[in-house]
Design an enzyme around this catalytic site. Structure first.
Site, mmCIF file in Angstrom:
data_model
loop_
_atom_site.group_PDB
_atom_site.id
_atom_site.type_symbol
_atom_site.label_atom_id
_atom_site.label_comp_id
_atom_site.label_asym_id
_atom_site.label_seq_id
_atom_site.Cartn_x
_atom_site.Cartn_y
_atom_site.Cartn_z
ATOM 1 N N HIS A 177 7.769 -8.331 -1.489
ATOM 2 C CA HIS A 177 6.315 -8.128 -1.471
ATOM 3 C C HIS A 177 5.829 -8.210 -2.917
ATOM 4 O O HIS A 177 6.618 -8.112 -3.874
ATOM 5 C CB HIS A 177 5.927 -6.795 -0.830
ATOM 6 C CG HIS A 177 6.503 -5.572 -1.493
ATOM 7 N ND1 HIS A 177 6.010 -5.044 -2.670
ATOM 8 C CD2 HIS A 177 7.546 -4.774 -1.142
ATOM 9 C CE1 HIS A 177 6.714 -3.976 -3.013
ATOM 10 N NE2 HIS A 177 7.664 -3.786 -2.110
ATOM 11 N N GLU A 203 17.290 -3.379 -4.511
ATOM 12 C CA GLU A 203 15.975 -3.949 -4.856
ATOM 13 C C GLU A 203 15.774 -4.045 -6.356
ATOM 14 O O GLU A 203 16.022 -3.093 -7.092
ATOM 15 C CB GLU A 203 14.862 -3.079 -4.262
ATOM 16 C CG GLU A 203 13.460 -3.563 -4.575
ATOM 17 C CD GLU A 203 12.397 -2.646 -3.983
ATOM 18 O OE1 GLU A 203 11.236 -3.064 -3.902
ATOM 19 O OE2 GLU A 203 12.747 -1.496 -3.603
ATOM 20 N N ASP A 256 -10.601 24.914 0.161
ATOM 21 C CA ASP A 256 -11.222 24.426 -1.074
ATOM 22 C C ASP A 256 -10.310 23.463 -1.841
ATOM 23 O O ASP A 256 -10.497 23.227 -3.026
ATOM 24 C CB ASP A 256 -11.621 25.585 -1.980
ATOM 25 C CG ASP A 256 -10.428 26.449 -2.390
ATOM 26 O OD1 ASP A 256 -9.325 26.226 -1.850
ATOM 27 O OD2 ASP A 256 -10.607 27.347 -3.235
ATOM 28 N N ASP A 296 9.494 -0.426 -8.696
ATOM 29 C CA ASP A 296 9.958 -0.267 -7.312
ATOM 30 C C ASP A 296 11.414 -0.718 -7.255
ATOM 31 O O ASP A 296 11.700 -1.912 -7.330
ATOM 32 C CB ASP A 296 9.069 -1.106 -6.380
ATOM 33 C CG ASP A 296 9.390 -0.869 -4.909
ATOM 34 O OD1 ASP A 296 10.255 -0.034 -4.611
ATOM 35 O OD2 ASP A 296 8.757 -1.534 -4.059
ATOM 36 N N HIS A 311 13.031 -6.027 8.178
ATOM 37 C CA HIS A 311 11.867 -5.996 7.295
ATOM 38 C C HIS A 311 11.887 -7.250 6.424
ATOM 39 O O HIS A 311 12.851 -8.031 6.459
ATOM 40 C CB HIS A 311 11.850 -4.741 6.417
ATOM 41 C CG HIS A 311 13.038 -4.600 5.507
ATOM 42 N ND1 HIS A 311 13.153 -5.256 4.300
ATOM 43 C CD2 HIS A 311 14.175 -3.865 5.631
ATOM 44 C CE1 HIS A 311 14.291 -4.929 3.713
ATOM 45 N NE2 HIS A 311 14.945 -4.088 4.502
ATOM 46 N N HIS A 315 11.789 3.928 6.367
ATOM 47 C CA HIS A 315 10.852 4.689 5.548
ATOM 48 C C HIS A 315 11.077 6.198 5.683
ATOM 49 O O HIS A 315 10.123 6.977 5.643
ATOM 50 C CB HIS A 315 9.402 4.326 5.908
ATOM 51 C CG HIS A 315 9.000 2.982 5.379
ATOM 52 N ND1 HIS A 315 7.929 2.268 5.896
ATOM 53 C CD2 HIS A 315 9.517 2.218 4.401
ATOM 54 C CE1 HIS A 315 7.820 1.119 5.244
ATOM 55 N NE2 HIS A 315 8.776 1.068 4.335
ATOM 56 N N HIS A 345 2.759 -2.114 -2.791
ATOM 57 C CA HIS A 345 2.637 -3.304 -1.956
ATOM 58 C C HIS A 345 1.325 -3.961 -2.379
ATOM 59 O O HIS A 345 0.264 -3.687 -1.822
ATOM 60 C CB HIS A 345 2.633 -2.948 -0.474
ATOM 61 C CG HIS A 345 3.975 -2.510 0.025
ATOM 62 N ND1 HIS A 345 4.401 -1.199 -0.033
ATOM 63 C CD2 HIS A 345 5.002 -3.202 0.566
ATOM 64 C CE1 HIS A 345 5.624 -1.104 0.458
ATOM 65 N NE2 HIS A 345 6.016 -2.309 0.825
ATOM 66 N N TYR A 370 21.190 -2.154 7.778
ATOM 67 C CA TYR A 370 21.128 -0.795 8.323
ATOM 68 C C TYR A 370 21.941 -0.772 9.611
ATOM 69 O O TYR A 370 21.575 -1.424 10.596
ATOM 70 C CB TYR A 370 19.671 -0.403 8.569
ATOM 71 C CG TYR A 370 18.795 -0.786 7.392
ATOM 72 C CD1 TYR A 370 18.683 0.043 6.285
ATOM 73 C CD2 TYR A 370 18.135 -2.021 7.360
ATOM 74 C CE1 TYR A 370 17.920 -0.335 5.183
ATOM 75 C CE2 TYR A 370 17.376 -2.399 6.268
ATOM 76 C CZ TYR A 370 17.279 -1.568 5.184
ATOM 77 O OH TYR A 370 16.526 -1.951 4.095
ATOM 78 N N ASP A 390 14.951 4.654 -2.618
ATOM 79 C CA ASP A 390 13.860 3.677 -2.762
ATOM 80 C C ASP A 390 12.735 4.449 -3.420
ATOM 81 O O ASP A 390 12.136 5.336 -2.814
ATOM 82 C CB ASP A 390 13.431 3.115 -1.411
ATOM 83 C CG ASP A 390 12.506 1.905 -1.549
ATOM 84 O OD1 ASP A 390 12.011 1.649 -2.665
ATOM 85 O OD2 ASP A 390 12.276 1.211 -0.545
ATOM 86 N N GLU A 413 14.395 -7.287 -2.237
ATOM 87 C CA GLU A 413 14.975 -6.089 -1.637
ATOM 88 C C GLU A 413 15.643 -6.339 -0.286
ATOM 89 O O GLU A 413 15.199 -5.824 0.737
ATOM 90 C CB GLU A 413 13.919 -4.992 -1.507
ATOM 91 C CG GLU A 413 12.628 -5.406 -0.819
ATOM 92 C CD GLU A 413 11.637 -4.256 -0.740
ATOM 93 O OE1 GLU A 413 12.006 -3.184 -0.229
ATOM 94 O OE2 GLU A 413 10.498 -4.438 -1.199
ATOM 95 N N ARG A 425 20.248 -0.790 0.724
ATOM 96 C CA ARG A 425 19.177 -1.659 0.248
ATOM 97 C C ARG A 425 19.314 -1.766 -1.269
ATOM 98 O O ARG A 425 19.551 -0.759 -1.945
ATOM 99 C CB ARG A 425 17.797 -1.125 0.640
ATOM 100 C CG ARG A 425 16.672 -2.078 0.317
ATOM 101 C CD ARG A 425 15.395 -1.775 1.116
ATOM 102 N NE ARG A 425 14.832 -0.471 0.895
ATOM 103 C CZ ARG A 425 14.874 0.537 1.790
ATOM 104 N NH1 ARG A 425 15.504 0.361 2.953
ATOM 105 N NH2 ARG A 425 14.337 1.706 1.521
#
Length: 420
Positions: free
Chosen positions: A343, A384, A36, A267, A339, A239, A350, A373, A256, A369, A382
């Site tokens: 964005h 950003e 439920d 962000d 990457h 991620h 995004h 790595y 992040d 950003e 990173r």
């Protein structure tokens, strides 16, 4: 947001519509989870952008005939019994006040309204928000409605409003910019709370809790996206979001994360040493990333192609990593940077719209950003910020954080009692 914002958005949309047309937009509803339980409800962002309504199941209809617009909102019928279990649904007065739409009808009259409308008028066009990612993407209410309408009324020309509304959303108003600025400020304050409470040996989710506390205490009930809090090797996974590892002495911690304020998102990516001190190697890599971030901030201005930001990043990294011997050929860069550097940012983290094919314009908000790595060294960094494109350059919306290695070390030494 004031209802005038949503009224202006609709008027702009109406200018794009054919006459003898019907526009139907759906708020959506919470997806079923198990038994439920349902997942939390998040309003369709294009629906919210046009109506200011954040309630499930609401439907917006606009008819355009003879150049005149007739607007109607369909809301759920009040249920006193269910209100005792889950709270009141939106009232007609509340719907009018939020959206500026004056004609409010009950949701159970929607089907009858559509049938009567099609029987009594010569309607040639149907507009709907038809977002589709792939064949496997679950059909949304608007897609189902458009498909059923095409069968029932095969003479209709179906138009997709998704790219139209998304293009509107690329350039932000002053009110939208202010909401995003506030989201960034709360996000930055949450990061500071992590810095002043961090120490070696803490679980990643313990560190995350210090960020969460600031957001909840500031009234942010939602996050911009699932928080990434990754220590050591985990920071090399783009991620990573399990947040179950342990931040060992000597580890860098990559954050992040973002607050959501009135549906607008902050962000920020941030990297710091859990023990308050960078190693010489960590400083070298960190300074390369920070320098790239600073150069992107200088480069971002009206007239610059969005994709040129990432082209610059690739060229910059290639030169810098070859200098320190991490790579020997440009082709090797993808092992350490894989990457995009930016964005769009707004109602979606995004954010939507054709910004990737555009030159930057005043009023856009984008992220900055760059990251590197290096899994063999357990170094993930990173950095950003959120940038507002101004008339002649860019403004950093996410200010107030220590950014250089010296600033971070000094801030932690002064404010973190765990490290003294």
């Amino acid at each position: 947001m004031e209802k005038s914002f949503f009224i202006r958005n609709r008027r702009k949309l109406y200018e794009t519509l054919e006459d003898q047309s019907l526009t139907v937009l759906f708020a959506g509803e919470a997806a079923h989870q198990s038994a439920d339980e349902s997942y939390p409800f998040y309003p369709n962002r294009n629906f919210y952008y046009m109506t200011g309504i954040a309630e499930p199941k609401v439907i917006f209809v606009a008819a355009k005939f003879g150049g005149e617009i007739e607007e109607t909102l369909f809301i759920e019928r009040a249920d006193p019994w269910m209100a005792r279990w889950v709270g009141e649904t939106i009232t007609p007065n509340e719907a009018q006040e939020a959206s500026g739409v004056q004609n409010i009808e009950l949701l159970d009259k929607f089907d009858t309204y559509i049938r009567s409308f099609m029987d009594s008028r010569v309607c040639n066009h149907l507009y709907a928000d038809l977002e589709t990612k792939s064949w496997e993407f679950p059909a949304k209410p608007s897609n189902k409605f458009a498909a059923e309408s095409a069968v029932t009324y095969p003479y209709l020309t179906i138009h997709n409003l998704y790219p139209v509304i998304c293009k509107f959303r690329v350039v932000k108003t002053s009110d939208e910019i202010e909401q995003t600025r506030k989201a960034g400020k709360i996000t930055a304050d949450g990061i500071k709370n992590v810095l002043v409470n961090a120490k070696p040996g803490m679980k990643e989710f313990e560190l995350e809790a210090y960020f969460n506390f600031v957001l909840k205490s500031r009234g942010c009930t939602e996050f911009a996206f699932p928080t990434i809090l990754a220590s050591g090797f985990n920071g090399t996974v783009l991620h990573y979001s399990a947040n179950t590892g342990t931040a060992a002495d000597g580890d860098l911690v990559l954050l992040d994360l973002g607050a959501q304020y009135n549906y607008y998102n902050g962000d920020i990516s941030y990297t710091f040493p859990v023990n308050g001190r960078f190693t010489p190697r960590q400083k070298i890599i960190y300074d390369i990333v920070l320098h790239c971030n600073q150069e992107i901030t200088k480069m971002a201005k009206p007239g610059v192609a969005f994709m040129d930001l990432n082209r610059f990043t690739i060229e910059f990294y290639t030169e810098e990593l070859m200098k320190i011997g991490l790579i020997k050929t440009p082709e090797e860069l993808r092992k350490y940077y894989f990457h995009g550097v930016s964005h769009s940012l707004g109602l979606d983290t995004h954010d939507v719209g054709p910004y990737r094919e555009m030159e930057l314009v005043p009023g856009e908000i984008i992220t900055n950003e760059p990251g590197l790595y290096i899994p063999e060294e357990s170094i993930g960094i990173r950095i950003e910020d959120d940038l507002l494109i101004t008339e002649d350059g860019s403004e950093v919306l996410t200010t107030g954080l220590p950014r250089t290695t010296d600033e971070i070390e000094a801030f932690m030494a002064e404010n973190n009692s765990n490290l003294k």
